[in-house]
Design a protein around this motif. Structure first.
Motif, PDB file in Angstrom:
ATOM      1  N   ASP A   1      -6.201   9.930   1.051  1.00 52.69           N
ATOM      2  CA  ASP A   1      -5.218   9.285   0.205  1.00 52.69           C
ATOM      3  C   ASP A   1      -5.574   8.141  -0.336  1.00 52.69           C
ATOM      4  OD1 ASP A   1      -3.112   8.555   3.057  1.00 52.69           O
ATOM      5  OD2 ASP A   1      -5.093   7.835   2.380  1.00 52.69           O
ATOM      6  N   LEU A   2      -4.783   7.302  -0.828  1.00 56.79           N
ATOM      7  CA  LEU A   2      -5.304   5.813  -1.385  1.00 56.79           C
ATOM      8  C   LEU A   2      -5.409   4.847  -0.265  1.00 56.79           C
ATOM      9  CD1 LEU A   2      -3.493   5.377  -4.946  1.00 56.79           C
ATOM     10  CD2 LEU A   2      -5.761   6.298  -4.211  1.00 56.79           C
ATOM     11  N   ASN A   3      -5.126   5.110   1.012  1.00 53.99           N
ATOM     12  CA  ASN A   3      -5.454   4.421   2.246  1.00 53.99           C
ATOM     13  C   ASN A   3      -6.915   4.750   2.896  1.00 53.99           C
ATOM     14  OD1 ASN A   3      -3.073   2.386   2.137  1.00 53.99           O
ATOM     15  ND2 ASN A   3      -1.995   4.097   2.627  1.00 53.99           N
ATOM     16  N   GLY A   4      -7.493   5.702   2.196  1.00 53.57           N
ATOM     17  CA  GLY A   4      -8.792   6.211   2.842  1.00 53.57           C
ATOM     18  C   GLY A   4      -8.947   7.195   3.687  1.00 53.57           C
TER      19      GLY A   4
ATOM     20  N   PRO B   1       1.533  15.711  -0.854  1.00 56.27           N
ATOM     21  CA  PRO B   1       2.770  15.251  -1.366  1.00 56.27           C
ATOM     22  C   PRO B   1       2.302  14.841  -3.055  1.00 56.27           C
ATOM     23  CG  PRO B   1       1.899  13.479   0.029  1.00 56.27           C
ATOM     24  CD  PRO B   1       1.170  14.831   0.315  1.00 56.27           C
ATOM     25  N   THR B   2       3.347  14.355  -3.657  1.00 56.13           N
ATOM     26  CA  THR B   2       3.120  14.035  -5.122  1.00 56.13           C
ATOM     27  C   THR B   2       2.278  12.502  -5.170  1.00 56.13           C
ATOM     28  OG1 THR B   2       4.839  15.183  -5.908  1.00 56.13           O
ATOM     29  CG2 THR B   2       4.082  13.283  -7.247  1.00 56.13           C
ATOM     30  N   GLY B   3       1.433  12.600  -6.035  1.00 54.51           N
ATOM     31  CA  GLY B   3       0.748  11.303  -5.978  1.00 54.51           C
ATOM     32  C   GLY B   3      -0.726  11.331  -6.089  1.00 54.51           C
ATOM     33  N   LEU B   4      -1.506  10.202  -6.323  1.00 53.37           N
ATOM     34  CA  LEU B   4      -2.918  10.091  -6.512  1.00 53.37           C
ATOM     35  C   LEU B   4      -3.879  10.370  -5.249  1.00 53.37           C
ATOM     36  CD1 LEU B   4      -4.709   9.564  -9.108  1.00 53.37           C
ATOM     37  CD2 LEU B   4      -4.908   7.094  -8.047  1.00 53.37           C
TER      38      LEU B   4
ATOM     39  N   LEU C   1      -9.082 -19.952   3.438  1.00 53.50           N
ATOM     40  CA  LEU C   1      -8.339 -18.624   3.040  1.00 53.50           C
ATOM     41  C   LEU C   1      -8.670 -17.750   4.208  1.00 53.50           C
ATOM     42  CD1 LEU C   1      -7.528 -16.356   0.928  1.00 53.50           C
ATOM     43  CD2 LEU C   1      -9.869 -16.140   0.468  1.00 53.50           C
ATOM     44  N   CYS C   2      -7.415 -16.815   4.330  1.00 58.29           N
ATOM     45  CA  CYS C   2      -7.606 -15.846   5.542  1.00 58.29           C
ATOM     46  C   CYS C   2      -6.425 -14.664   4.862  1.00 58.29           C
ATOM     47  CB  CYS C   2      -7.056 -16.013   6.932  1.00 58.29           C
ATOM     48  SG  CYS C   2      -7.208 -14.774   8.113  1.00 58.29           S
ATOM     49  N   PRO C   3      -7.000 -13.569   4.675  1.00 56.15           N
ATOM     50  CA  PRO C   3      -6.209 -12.263   4.214  1.00 56.15           C
ATOM     51  C   PRO C   3      -5.177 -11.997   5.425  1.00 56.15           C
ATOM     52  CG  PRO C   3      -8.543 -11.487   4.854  1.00 56.15           C
ATOM     53  CD  PRO C   3      -8.659 -12.903   4.963  1.00 56.15           C
ATOM     54  N   ILE C   4      -3.868 -11.495   4.944  1.00 48.20           N
ATOM     55  CA  ILE C   4      -3.036 -11.382   6.027  1.00 48.20           C
ATOM     56  C   ILE C   4      -2.430  -9.870   5.637  1.00 48.20           C
ATOM     57  CG2 ILE C   4      -2.483 -13.773   6.768  1.00 48.20           C
ATOM     58  CD1 ILE C   4      -0.285 -13.721   4.477  1.00 48.20           C
ATOM     59  N   TYR C   5      -1.693  -9.419   6.774  1.00 48.18           N
ATOM     60  CA  TYR C   5      -0.915  -8.254   6.584  1.00 48.18           C
ATOM     61  C   TYR C   5       0.089  -7.864   7.393  1.00 48.18           C
ATOM     62  CZ  TYR C   5      -3.469  -6.579  10.704  1.00 48.18           C
ATOM     63  OH  TYR C   5      -4.095  -6.414  12.055  1.00 48.18           O
ATOM     64  N   THR C   6       1.145  -7.139   7.081  1.00 45.93           N
ATOM     65  CA  THR C   6       2.442  -6.838   7.846  1.00 45.93           C
ATOM     66  C   THR C   6       2.956  -5.472   7.738  1.00 45.93           C
ATOM     67  OG1 THR C   6       4.687  -7.716   8.480  1.00 45.93           O
ATOM     68  CG2 THR C   6       3.956  -7.804   6.311  1.00 45.93           C
ATOM     69  N   ASP C   7       3.600  -4.917   8.482  1.00 46.76           N
ATOM     70  CA  ASP C   7       4.227  -3.642   8.556  1.00 46.76           C
ATOM     71  C   ASP C   7       5.617  -3.991   8.272  1.00 46.76           C
ATOM     72  OD1 ASP C   7       1.778  -1.796   8.501  1.00 46.76           O
ATOM     73  OD2 ASP C   7       1.601  -2.553  10.588  1.00 46.76           O
ATOM     74  N   ASP C   8       6.200  -4.955   8.299  1.00 46.81           N
ATOM     75  CA  ASP C   8       7.489  -5.040   7.925  1.00 46.81           C
ATOM     76  C   ASP C   8       7.829  -5.029   6.477  1.00 46.81           C
ATOM     77  OD1 ASP C   8       9.966  -6.132   7.669  1.00 46.81           O
ATOM     78  OD2 ASP C   8       9.519  -8.382   7.880  1.00 46.81           O
ATOM     79  N   PRO C   9       8.662  -3.995   6.090  1.00 50.93           N
ATOM     80  CA  PRO C   9       8.914  -3.739   4.635  1.00 50.93           C
ATOM     81  C   PRO C   9       9.518  -4.818   3.925  1.00 50.93           C
ATOM     82  CG  PRO C   9      10.403  -2.450   6.070  1.00 50.93           C
ATOM     83  CD  PRO C   9       9.409  -3.208   7.218  1.00 50.93           C
ATOM     84  N   THR C  10      10.024  -5.794   4.602  1.00 52.57           N
ATOM     85  CA  THR C  10      10.655  -6.916   3.993  1.00 52.57           C
ATOM     86  C   THR C  10       9.763  -7.865   3.551  1.00 52.57           C
ATOM     87  OG1 THR C  10      11.400  -8.085   5.843  1.00 52.57           O
ATOM     88  CG2 THR C  10      12.982  -6.374   4.698  1.00 52.57           C
ATOM     89  N   GLY C  11       8.471  -7.891   4.235  1.00 58.05           N
ATOM     90  CA  GLY C  11       7.468  -9.145   4.213  1.00 58.05           C
ATOM     91  C   GLY C  11       7.757 -10.306   4.472  1.00 58.05           C
ATOM     92  N   ARG C  12       8.873 -10.520   5.497  1.00 55.12           N
ATOM     93  CA  ARG C  12       9.671 -11.747   6.227  1.00 55.12           C
ATOM     94  C   ARG C  12       8.789 -12.110   7.396  1.00 55.12           C
ATOM     95  NH1 ARG C  12      15.626 -10.422   6.354  1.00 55.12           N
ATOM     96  NH2 ARG C  12      14.826  -8.636   7.354  1.00 55.12           N
TER      97      ARG C  12
ATOM     98  N   LEU D   1       0.779  -1.131   0.139  1.00 59.13           N
ATOM     99  CA  LEU D   1      -0.059  -0.022   0.022  1.00 59.13           C
ATOM    100  C   LEU D   1       0.632   1.232   0.119  1.00 59.13           C
ATOM    101  CD1 LEU D   1      -2.806  -0.942   2.625  1.00 59.13           C
ATOM    102  CD2 LEU D   1      -2.425  -1.461   0.113  1.00 59.13           C
ATOM    103  N   ALA D   2       0.129   2.292  -0.192  1.00 59.18           N
ATOM    104  CA  ALA D   2       0.701   3.749  -0.234  1.00 59.18           C
ATOM    105  C   ALA D   2       1.797   3.987   0.859  1.00 59.18           C
ATOM    106  CB  ALA D   2      -0.103   4.686  -0.730  1.00 59.18           C
ATOM    107  N   ASP D   3       1.314   3.511   2.096  1.00 61.52           N
ATOM    108  CA  ASP D   3       1.995   3.884   3.355  1.00 61.52           C
ATOM    109  C   ASP D   3       2.851   2.711   3.674  1.00 61.52           C
ATOM    110  OD1 ASP D   3       0.326   1.877   4.148  1.00 61.52           O
ATOM    111  OD2 ASP D   3      -0.719   2.771   5.746  1.00 61.52           O
TER     112      ASP D   3
END
Length: 461
Positions: free
Chosen positions: A420-423, A439-442, A198-209, A181-183
């Motif tokens: 912003d694109l995160n609502g 900032p610059t962006g959509l 099925l389960c959606p998942i998320y993380t704030d680790d920028p490496t996705g590990r 996501l943008a953030d």
């Protein structure tokens, strides 16, 4: 129920479906093209093709861009899908995808099961490859995800477990589709043990590990599987996240659920008006916000009355709500479709399991053709983007205009909110407004006048 009629088929859609498909967009009586034209400027490249002296199976073809080079991974075996000799191969292109090196091994065959491709995540200094591991002990009840990483795309670490926020092993297999996501938050989905739930998942680790958390989502029980499988994601113009899914219960339509809190909670999945062959699909957004969905639209049989995943279509929406334009990427026409050369278990005819990459002015869509070959089709983004539409009242009166970073309201008693694109609401105003602080962006602009609320997009440079 609402009904959207396609030529040759009727697709039902739930009243609360988050998007709809234009009537008569697909002609299911046409077994090769579904009545679609080829995307302008589309070109197809073969990354790897099965031959008599090579493996004969390929699937799960996923691309990534890292440090100016392109990468492509897929699972491969001698003959059959998910066989014990399956391993994960990859290739690299240093010339923008024109040529590809001979396949290398990303994850070798394992001794007590098999491993499969789980997709990529690229950062500025690291390329992470996800590996789905299914050991004999749990093969019929799911698997777990590991990762390998590289700083140069050639030298790789040993496989390590992808972990949850509490440090435990992520006991599910990835669906080849992490979205950043943008953030910086990364969203995805996994099929968790036991079975494939099925389960959606998320993380704030920028490496996705590490640091993965389960989103709140109620799947539909379907025995060893959930009815919802193999999802992908796109953003609507107002920042709503949409998760689109295969329906394993056989409706032959795409399912969808939504989230308005960056993937932490999701609505119940509902049927949409998008026809689907009951296969993996992919979705996302172009740089201007145009939403796209790539799939095999509908359960189509060829002239021999055999179900095939043909055609491969790219369907577009300016706002992620109304999907009103669709292009062919690949068809069943004789000058496009190549007959399957090698037989094997689950070697479905057609173009299987597309995955998308937006990179350097192109949309790349990778897939397996007849599960013989790893290929991709790319399209110039400038040829398919739907652009940013001005907000207009009935009769064509515009609500605002832009001069650089200055927004000028053109009607009285109008108010606006900019998201912003995160609502997240970045700004509210009721008159001419200077947007220099953004900032610059959509961004998403929601305008309100007496009795009317309209939404559009603006791109700030």
């Amino acid at each position: 129920m609402l009904f959207f009629t396609l030529t040759g088929a009727t697709v039902s859609q739930a009243d609360d479906a988050p998007f709809y498909v234009a009537k008569d967009l697909f002609d299911t009586t046409n077994k090769e093209t579904m009545g679609l034209d080829y995307a302008p400027g589309a070109e197809t490249v073969t990354v790897w093709a099965a031959a008599d002296n090579t493996n004969h199976y390929a699937n799960g073809v996923v691309m990534a861009a890292f440090k100016g080079n392109l990468y492509c991974m897929w699972q491969t075996s001698k003959t059959d899908e998910d066989a014990e000799d399956t391993y994960v191969a990859y290739s690299r292109s240093t010339d923008g995808g024109k040529t590809w090196v001979e396949p290398m091994v990303l994850c070798p065959t394992i001794s007590n099961g098999y491993c499969a491709s789980g997709g990529w995540l690229a950062t500025d200094d690291r390329l992470v490859g996800y590996i789905n591991v299914r050991t004999k002990e749990i093969a019929n009840s799911g698997g777990f995800t590991q990762f390998v990483e590289s700083a140069d795309g050639l030298t790789w670490s040993e496989p390590q477990d992808v972990t949850m926020a509490d440090g435990s092993q992520l006991n599910g297999i990835f669906e080849q589709d992490p979205h950043v996501l943008a953030d910086g938050r990364i969203i995805g989905a996994a099929h968790f043990q036991p079975g494939l739930k099925l389960c959606p998942i998320y993380t704030d680790d920028p490496t996705g590990r590490t640091g993965w958390k389960k989103g709140s989502f109620s799947y539909t029980d379907n025995g060893a599987q959930s009815a919802e499988l193999e999802p992908s994601f796109f953003l609507q113009a107002d920042g709503t996240l949409v998760m689109v899914m295969r329906d394993q219960k056989g409706s032959y339509t795409t399912l969808a659920a939504t989230s308005n809190d960056r993937g932490e909670t999701w609505t119940k999945a509902v049927k949409t008006g998008m026809p689907d062959s009951r296969a993996k699909q992919c979705a996302g957004n172009l740089p201007d916000g145009t939403a796209f969905l790539v799939n095999n639209p509908g359960r189509v049989v060829n002239s021999a009355n055999t179900t095939w995943r043909v055609p491969l279509a790219l369907t577009l929406s300016a706002d992620g709500v109304a999907f009103e334009r669709s292009w062919l990427l690949r068809s069943g026409a004789k000058d496009d479709y190549t007959e399957r050369r090698y037989s094997g278990k689950s070697k479905t005819l057609g173009y299987s399991y597309p995955k998308a990459l937006v990179y350097d002015g192109f949309l790349y869509v990778s897939y397996a053709t007849n599960k013989d070959d790893a290929q991709y089709t790319r399209v110039p983004i400038s040829n398919i983007t739907l652009g940013i539409q001005p907000i207009e009242l009935e009769g064509g009166q515009r609500l605002f205009c832009m001069e650089g970073r200055q927004l000028h309201l053109l009607v009285a008693n109008a108010t606006m909110e900019i998201f912003d694109l995160n609502g997240r609401c970045c700004l509210t105003a009721s008159g001419d407004t200077d947007l220099s602080q953004l900032p610059t962006g959509l961004f998403i602009v929601k305008m309100r006048t007496t009795g009317t609320t309209l939404t559009t997009k603006i791109l700030l440079r």
